[in-house]
Design a protein around this motif. Structure first.
Motif, PDB file in Angstrom:
ATOM      1  N   ALA A  37       0.981 -11.566   5.124  1.00 50.83           N
ATOM      2  CA  ALA A  37      -0.448 -11.650   4.816  1.00 50.83           C
ATOM      3  C   ALA A  37      -1.243 -10.614   5.600  1.00 50.83           C
ATOM      4  O   ALA A  37      -2.258 -10.102   5.121  1.00 50.83           O
ATOM      5  CB  ALA A  37      -0.965 -13.060   5.117  1.00 50.83           C
ATOM      6  N   THR A  38      -0.780 -10.302   6.823  1.00 50.99           N
ATOM      7  CA  THR A  38      -1.474  -9.295   7.638  1.00 50.99           C
ATOM      8  C   THR A  38      -0.899  -7.900   7.434  1.00 50.99           C
ATOM      9  O   THR A  38      -1.639  -6.916   7.413  1.00 50.99           O
ATOM     10  CB  THR A  38      -1.378  -9.669   9.125  1.00 50.99           C
ATOM     11  OG1 THR A  38      -0.007  -9.860   9.482  1.00 50.99           O
ATOM     12  CG2 THR A  38      -2.141 -10.938   9.413  1.00 50.99           C
ATOM     13  N   GLU A  39       0.420  -7.820   7.283  1.00 50.27           N
ATOM     14  CA  GLU A  39       1.058  -6.503   7.202  1.00 50.27           C
ATOM     15  C   GLU A  39       0.859  -5.840   5.848  1.00 50.27           C
ATOM     16  O   GLU A  39       0.622  -4.634   5.768  1.00 50.27           O
ATOM     17  CB  GLU A  39       2.562  -6.652   7.472  1.00 50.27           C
ATOM     18  CG  GLU A  39       3.336  -5.331   7.397  1.00 50.27           C
ATOM     19  CD  GLU A  39       4.819  -5.513   7.674  1.00 50.27           C
ATOM     20  OE1 GLU A  39       5.597  -4.617   7.314  1.00 50.27           O
ATOM     21  OE2 GLU A  39       5.211  -6.559   8.242  1.00 50.27           O
ATOM     22  N   ASP A  40       0.943  -6.616   4.767  1.00 52.97           N
ATOM     23  CA  ASP A  40       0.944  -6.025   3.423  1.00 52.97           C
ATOM     24  C   ASP A  40      -0.355  -6.248   2.643  1.00 52.97           C
ATOM     25  O   ASP A  40      -0.717  -5.436   1.817  1.00 52.97           O
ATOM     26  CB  ASP A  40       2.111  -6.604   2.605  1.00 52.97           C
ATOM     27  CG  ASP A  40       3.456  -6.248   3.204  1.00 52.97           C
ATOM     28  OD1 ASP A  40       3.574  -5.166   3.793  1.00 52.97           O
ATOM     29  OD2 ASP A  40       4.392  -7.063   3.091  1.00 52.97           O
ATOM     30  N   VAL A  41      -1.027  -7.377   2.882  1.00 50.23           N
ATOM     31  CA  VAL A  41      -2.295  -7.638   2.189  1.00 50.23           C
ATOM     32  C   VAL A  41      -3.454  -7.168   3.060  1.00 50.23           C
ATOM     33  O   VAL A  41      -4.310  -6.395   2.632  1.00 50.23           O
ATOM     34  CB  VAL A  41      -2.439  -9.136   1.856  1.00 50.23           C
ATOM     35  CG1 VAL A  41      -3.791  -9.406   1.179  1.00 50.23           C
ATOM     36  CG2 VAL A  41      -1.305  -9.591   0.954  1.00 50.23           C
TER      37      VAL A  41
END
Length: 421
Positions: free
Chosen positions: A294-298
């Motif tokens: 959720a933090t790395e890719d979105v």
């Protein structure tokens, strides 16, 4: 071997069918044609009795231990079999001592076979290094787990890795048919199996020959006077599909799950998640992976994804399985269907790399604690302050991407950049 041991060896009736049907030679060995077909390197090494250190890695019941048993019968070397689950330094020292005596007294090599080699503690694995390197014995290890994760690198570097695969369905079927027909070790041609039952047995055991033969034996012995094994008998003998994960499977499926989240494929993410949950993987582990993605890719493209992932984590803790599977699925779909941006991921990595490689610059005077020259930019929006050390004036870590919510930040930066030109 005394008379009693000889009689025990000759009497196979007490052994399970799966154990009785282990192949006695390479011609009876099914599967692994990429390694053991006529002319292949491993087969030639076995036939010429010129083996070197090796690790056999592959799924359960793919033939690793059976091949080691065949090697013990075909080689002129002494053969010592140990199991990594309960193997300690003292046992290994005894094996090393025996191997050295075979060389010194009889000029005879020793093959040390260690099943479940991944289960050995690292210090015991380290004790294998000198004798396997100087030729005291030839090491053959067998493992269902990841060689790279569960075996120390120095030991891996001394061994040739041979990767075993699940049996092809036709090979699997042939083994079952031979088990029914073999007069000495099998079911002595007393039973037949319908095509439907055979197909189902091969499919539901996922290439695990041991489990299929256990189910076959149970089905045969439950017929009560009949001799044809039908689909219903196999269904009773195998109540559920065997979908356990080895460590290698676990890493591969987690990788597929993570790549599906990143690639915005909801169906893929849900499928791989289901595989993990069905195999008993801790749902909290899955929730943690989704918080990361959720933090790395979105990231900045949809900040609500992090809130959704954290809510799924809370649901796992609050209600547990099986109900929390719905919250996990909801979070996975939300992450997949969200626009993607890894700008925050890139920004912190770039900043850390700069901190690692550059000297620590002084904090500008107007940013220091207790400074009298700081001006609050919220109350004074036209004030221009430098927030970087002067030596890093032109460094830029955060580069917004034109995606989702972050598109507004991207446009703002583009306008600011155009004005500065």
């Amino acid at each position: 071997m005394d008379l009693f041991e000889y009689n025990l060896e000759q009497n196979q009736s007490y052994k399970p069918l799966a154990e009785r049907m282990r192949p006695n030679n390479l011609d009876e060995f099914f599967g692994q044609k990429h390694l053991l077909a006529p002319g292949k390197v491993l087969r030639r090494l076995i036939e010429n009795d010129r083996l070197t250190n090796m690790i056999l890695q592959g799924p359960p019941s793919s033939g690793k231990t059976s091949l080691a048993t065949i090697i013990s019968k075909m080689t002129n070397a002494e053969f010592i079999k140990l199991n990594g689950v309960n193997l300690g330094i003292a046992d290994l020292r005894e094996a090393i001592k025996s191997s050295k005596e075979n060389l010194r007294l009889y000029s005879k090599r020793t093959i040390l076979f260690i099943d479940e080699i991944h289960a050995m503690k690292s210090n015991v694995q380290e004790a294998l290094l000198p004798p396997s390197e100087d030729g005291t014995f030839i090491l053959i290890g067998a493992t269902t787990e990841s060689v790279m994760h569960d075996i120390i690198p120095p030991l891996v570097s001394r061994c040739k890795i041979y990767s075993f695969t699940h049996l092809e369905p036709e090979d699997h079927k042939q083994i079952i048919q031979l088990s029914l027909q073999n007069q000495e070790r099998g079911l002595a041609d007393k039973y037949t199996i319908s095509d439907e039952a055979l197909d189902y047995l091969v499919d539901i055991t996922n290439g695990d020959v041991r489990n299929s033969l256990i189910a076959l034996e149970n089905a045969a012995y439950s017929l009560h006077g009949r001799n044809n094994i039908e689909l219903e008998h196999i269904q009773e003998a195998v109540e559920q599909r065997i979908n356990g994960l080895s460590q290698t499977d676990f890493y591969d499926i987690v990788s597929a799950f993570c790549k599906s989240l990143r690639g915005s494929n909801s169906d893929g993410a849900i499928y791989w998640m289901a595989r993990l949950l069905y195999s008993g993987v801790d749902p909290m582990y899955i929730a943690r992976r989704m918080v990361v993605h959720a933090t790395e890719d979105v990231g900045m493209a949809n900040p609500a994804a992090l809130q959704m992932a954290l809510a799924a984590k809370e649901a796992v803790q609050f209600v547990g399985m099986p109900e929390c599977r719905m919250a996990l699925a909801q979070a996975a779909i939300f992450i997949c269907e969200s626009p993607k941006s890894n700008s925050a991921y890139k920004a912190i990595n770039a900043a850390l790399e700069t901190v690692k490689n550059a000297k620590p610059f002084d904090v500008p005077v107007h940013l220091r604690d207790g400074t009298k020259t700081y001006v609050n930019p919220i109350d004074n929006p036209d004030t221009q302050l430098e927030y970087f050390p002067s030596e890093m004036k032109y460094h830029k870590f955060y580069k917004p991407q034109n995606s989702g919510v972050e598109a507004k930040i991207y446009n703002k930066h583009m306008i600011k950049q155009q004005r500065s030109q």
